[in-house]
Design a protein around this motif. Sequence first.
Motif, mmCIF file in Angstrom:
data_model
loop_
_atom_site.group_PDB
_atom_site.id
_atom_site.type_symbol
_atom_site.label_atom_id
_atom_site.label_comp_id
_atom_site.label_asym_id
_atom_site.label_seq_id
_atom_site.Cartn_x
_atom_site.Cartn_y
_atom_site.Cartn_z
ATOM 1 N N ILE A 170 56.014 27.663 30.651
ATOM 2 C CA ILE A 170 57.394 27.196 30.816
ATOM 3 C C ILE A 170 57.799 26.330 29.639
ATOM 4 C CG2 ILE A 170 58.981 25.903 32.287
ATOM 5 C CD1 ILE A 170 57.959 28.512 33.512
ATOM 6 N N CYS A 171 57.000 25.333 29.328
ATOM 7 C CA CYS A 171 57.299 24.467 28.197
ATOM 8 C C CYS A 171 56.405 24.874 27.048
ATOM 9 C CB CYS A 171 57.073 23.007 28.564
ATOM 10 S SG CYS A 171 57.288 21.915 27.158
ATOM 11 N N SER A 172 56.974 25.580 26.070
ATOM 12 C CA SER A 172 56.098 26.047 24.998
ATOM 13 C C SER A 172 55.766 24.922 24.038
ATOM 14 C CB SER A 172 56.680 27.260 24.284
ATOM 15 O OG SER A 172 58.064 27.269 24.352
ATOM 16 N N SER A 185 59.787 17.477 24.572
ATOM 17 C CA SER A 185 59.998 17.635 23.125
ATOM 18 C C SER A 185 61.386 18.183 22.820
ATOM 19 C CB SER A 185 58.904 18.518 22.530
ATOM 20 O OG SER A 185 57.643 17.961 22.818
ATOM 21 N N CYS A 186 61.510 19.504 22.723
ATOM 22 C CA CYS A 186 62.822 20.035 22.354
ATOM 23 C C CYS A 186 63.783 20.047 23.537
ATOM 24 C CB CYS A 186 62.686 21.439 21.781
ATOM 25 S SG CYS A 186 62.381 22.691 23.042
ATOM 26 N N GLY A 187 63.258 19.966 24.745
ATOM 27 C CA GLY A 187 64.119 19.904 25.930
ATOM 28 C C GLY A 187 64.637 21.258 26.388
ATOM 29 N N GLY A 188 64.338 22.308 25.630
ATOM 30 C CA GLY A 188 64.869 23.627 25.958
ATOM 31 C C GLY A 188 64.441 24.138 27.319
ATOM 32 N N CYS A 189 63.288 23.677 27.777
ATOM 33 C CA CYS A 189 62.757 24.199 29.030
ATOM 34 C C CYS A 189 63.249 23.412 30.244
ATOM 35 C CB CYS A 189 61.240 24.168 28.985
ATOM 36 S SG CYS A 189 60.610 22.491 28.752
ATOM 37 N N SER A 190 63.969 22.327 30.016
ATOM 38 C CA SER A 190 64.325 21.450 31.140
ATOM 39 C C SER A 190 65.035 22.140 32.297
ATOM 40 C CB SER A 190 65.169 20.275 30.653
ATOM 41 O OG SER A 190 64.412 19.500 29.771
#
Lengths: 846, 117
Positions: A423-425, A457-462
């Motif tokens: 999920i969170c790469s 980190s990048c927050g994309g997976c939030s």
Amino acid sequence: MSTQKIVVIGNGMVGQRFLEQLTIRMNSDQVEITVFCEEPRAAYDRVQLTSFFAGKSAIDLSVVPERFFEEKAITLRLNDPVIAIDRAKKTVSSARYREVPYDKLVLATGSYPFVPPIPGHDRRGCYVYRSIEDLEVIRAAAKKSRIGTVVGGGLLGLEAAKALQDLGLDTHVVEFAPRLMAVQLDEAGGRLLQRKIEALGVTVHTAKSTKEIVNGETHAHCMVFADGSALETDLIVYSAGIRPHDALARAAKLAVGERGGISIDGYCRTSDPDIYAIGECALWNGRIFGLVAPGYQMAEIAARHVAGDESIRFDGADMSTKLKLMGVDVASLGDAMGKTAGALDYIYTDPVQGIYKKLVVSADGKQLLGAILVGDAGEYGGLLQMTLNAIPLSEHPEDLILPAREGGAKGLGVDMLPAGALICSCNSVTKGAICDAVVAGCTTVGALKSTTKAGSSCGGCSPMVKQILDAELRKQGVEVKNHLCEHFPYSRQELFHLVRVGSIKAFDDLITKHGQGRGCDICKPAVASILASCWNEFVLKPKHAPLQDTNDRFLANMQKDGSYSIVPRVPGGEITPEKLIVLGAVAKKYRLYTKITGGQRIDLFGARVEQLPLIWRELVDAGFESGHAYGKALRTVKSCVGSTWCRYGVQDSVGMAIALENRYRGLRSPHKLKMGVSGCTRECAEAQAKDVGIIATEKGWNLYVCGNGGIKPRHADLLATGIDDATLQKYIDRFLMFYIRTGDRLQRTSTWLENLEGGIDYVKQVVCEDSLGIGAELEADMQKLVDTYECEWKNAINDPESLKRFRHFVNSDAPDSNVVFVAERGQIRPARDDEKETKTIETALV
Amino acid sequence: MTARPNIDMSLKQWTAVCALDDIVPDSGVCALIDGCQVAVFRVAGDQIYALANRDPFSNANVMSRGIIGDLKGELVVASPVYKQHFSLTTGQCLEDPAVMIDTFAVRIDQGTVMVQA
Ligand code: SRM
Ligand SMILES: Cc1cc2nc3c(=O)[nH]c(=O)nc-3n(C[C@H](O)[C@H](O)[C@H](O)COP(=O)(O)OP(=O)(O)OC[C@H]3O[C@@H](n4cnc5c(N)ncnc54)[C@H](O)[C@@H]3O)c2cc1C
Ligand code: SF4
Ligand code: FES
């Protein structure tokens, strides 16, 4: 066991992650760690480097936990590059220290920007874009420049271009390949991206190879291209790719790749088993990974291996990327170019909205292999999961990228994902790990973030992390006792989501699908408000009218005797004499009581229900609009007189208040919304007591949120400082939509904030840093509401069906004999019961 | 009949007040019947109910403008002023056992709403 001496070269993001991973596995009795770092500061977030220009300080960017080196007893040597490795003696020597011994050595030296060796490449005013120091010199140089040029139209080049543009330069991008982001995008995607970026004012030159750089005539440099054309510019930033920092390894005769990179095995060991290489300097299977996520994986694997754990090996990493370049969503994942034999493409383009989407599927149409998304990357998370987990495609793969159609199933539920789904790469967190953490007691995204690092980190997976959290909590039967009422086993936030995602447009559909019974005076107005926030249909449509609370039902505030008050909108409190006269004339004609409200406008009281449309007809004809004093909606934007007249004002607060009131008028929300704009810090508009308060400064606007007067006064919190008009609007759009999505029924922004996990810092992340990656969506949702705004009263007086309802009796034109007024201070007021009995009455019949 | 000597049922007339279609489903209207204000509600499925239009808590004639719904299975209207609930079938106030408002017999006659008052 004696202590092992570990030396780490490089304290970048990956080197730092190695230290963290190692020290959770081994304590300071077991290892003695020395770290050399060429840069003058410890590890910082290079991924967010550009935010340095947006006001982030070096400290904000730091990724080192507080007191980390002290607590872990690690020796950090800043500003001290290692210059040689002696493998025979097992020592390294640095600029300042000789012969520091190691048992295990870790190379985390990263990479450096490639500068094409064209004549003139090293002139003054030519820079690279890699470290905080680089950005500092670029910022200084930009002050003296007008034109800035980036060499390289890849991912980083475009990011640099955005930075130059933000620094106020007339910006150019020069790309050698025939399109932008040639590695990630195909021809059509690259072309669309170029169009979008050019629309933002950046000039893009593709298929240009620079022959030399010479003195310019009007600017410092002149770039001469192979095709004979030329470009004059004041400063140049190279972003033409990266090269691994492998010079030390080469000198120490470690195996390196033909085109650079230190060769490693599955445990990140180099050709010398006591030396590891991780991050961007490492070469695995002939590949360099220029992203931070694979580096983090290597850091963990190497740390485990040093600690004696051989359970996981590095076996490649996904290079999918999603990012926002100059506000344009771009994503590329899997086999985006369709290189797999027999691969098929599905392509969707919307030239008007500027959207390009391509799916690459296997020859049998069963598997998603890759995708390209430009202009709208909303599906990225779902598509990535489908590729990584080889989830079989449905019969209609095109539905995954087509705008939702009636009956078309879209996306995929998190329940379908296997436990191993990554999920969170950035931090290698799987769905299973998130579920475990939920079982172990994490019940909020914040808690999951600190426990698992997912989303940190990048927050994309939030968004996906949140979905998994919700799904797991629901599975555990966790009663979030926040049900709206006995008819809906959901909170307002959940209902909002159901309405939005299910495209539900009527209360009856919602209660049939998700509720029970007939509804009540709690859920009906709440759902009416949600429907209005989502679809903005006229609230008096027959299917919506019976849901409306008393006041919305008649678009006026009911008073104690059943009569109504009328509050036309007076944006910002600014009103012309002509309009004042109209209000006076109408009040006089219908004998209404008039009062200046606390919200800088005029309230007309004592109208009977059947008079409302007559009065509003006159007001609408004179250019007035509904003021929504009756709705859980935007009320007023209070202003002070500001710089136009006031000797202290620094900005046009009235102009801004009017613009905001006109933008957000009619906006339905969980509770009423009030705003204020003051022209300077003296704060005459009391902005800090409003849901959204704005105070002008010399540098722009300071934005405050979640203030409240009323029952429990609360001063607003500062959300952003010194922002320009466009940013102000963007932040308010996001803030309001975020509140509308997540607020409880009748919860003002102040109580909402006080109940929000993470408080104002969380709001800042979501609104200003877009940590959930939903900023664009929130803005688009708001824009839709703005675009579909209609004056409710104008609609009502032109709609015969609605007009029928503005009568006291269904079978008679008589007025309600119980609405009676007496005179007081020259105006009317409702008669008291004793006065009605003694009949000292003056009726207000016209 | 003899049980309620004070109410002379024979005096009550059926009055046609409006077409059923004049009432938006799940909402109410007010009818004037011989000087008396009657709130008539139409519940989805075309059941109709009638109550006194006066809200006993505020003395305003606004009951017909309340939101209708159900609470634990009981059909109710919420007063638009202070939001007490009244049973559509009995007129009983759910929040205060001492308060009850009048109810009226209603029927639909070929699409016309008839009230006995
Ligand atoms: C008319 C006005 C008083 C006046 O004569 O000045 C007014 C009148 C009412 N206020 Fe207010 N408020 C008015 C300004 C305010 C202000 C001052 C302001 O907006 O600057 C406040 C405090 C600021 C705030 O909201 O943070 C205020 C805090 C309230 C509250 C408490 C809200 C809270 O969060 O605690 C209520 C009750 C509620 O909304 O639940 C309330 C509710 C009401 C209601 C709607 C009560 C009701 O249901 O009948 C009143 C009906 C107004 C009507 O019939 O038109 N009114 N009310 C003001 C209309 C302003 C306008 O132009 O729209
Ligand atoms: C502007 C920008 C944007 C980016 N955006 C993204 C993104 O969106 N997503 C993503 O995944 N990645 C992104 N990256 C890439 C990401 O930053 C890198 O993958 C990551 O920083 C690599 O970490 P590292 O520790 O391997 O290398 P580095 O961060 O380069 O760290 C290496 C450190 O070692 C030091 N060093 C080198 N040689 C020596 C020596 N001999 N002695 C001592 N110290 C030495 C260097 O000075 C440096 O401090 C971006 C990079 C940049 C520049
Ligand atoms: S807030 Fe400042 S600018 Fe506005 S009226 Fe007051 S003193 Fe003048
Ligand atoms: S994927 Fe970047 S933080 Fe999770």
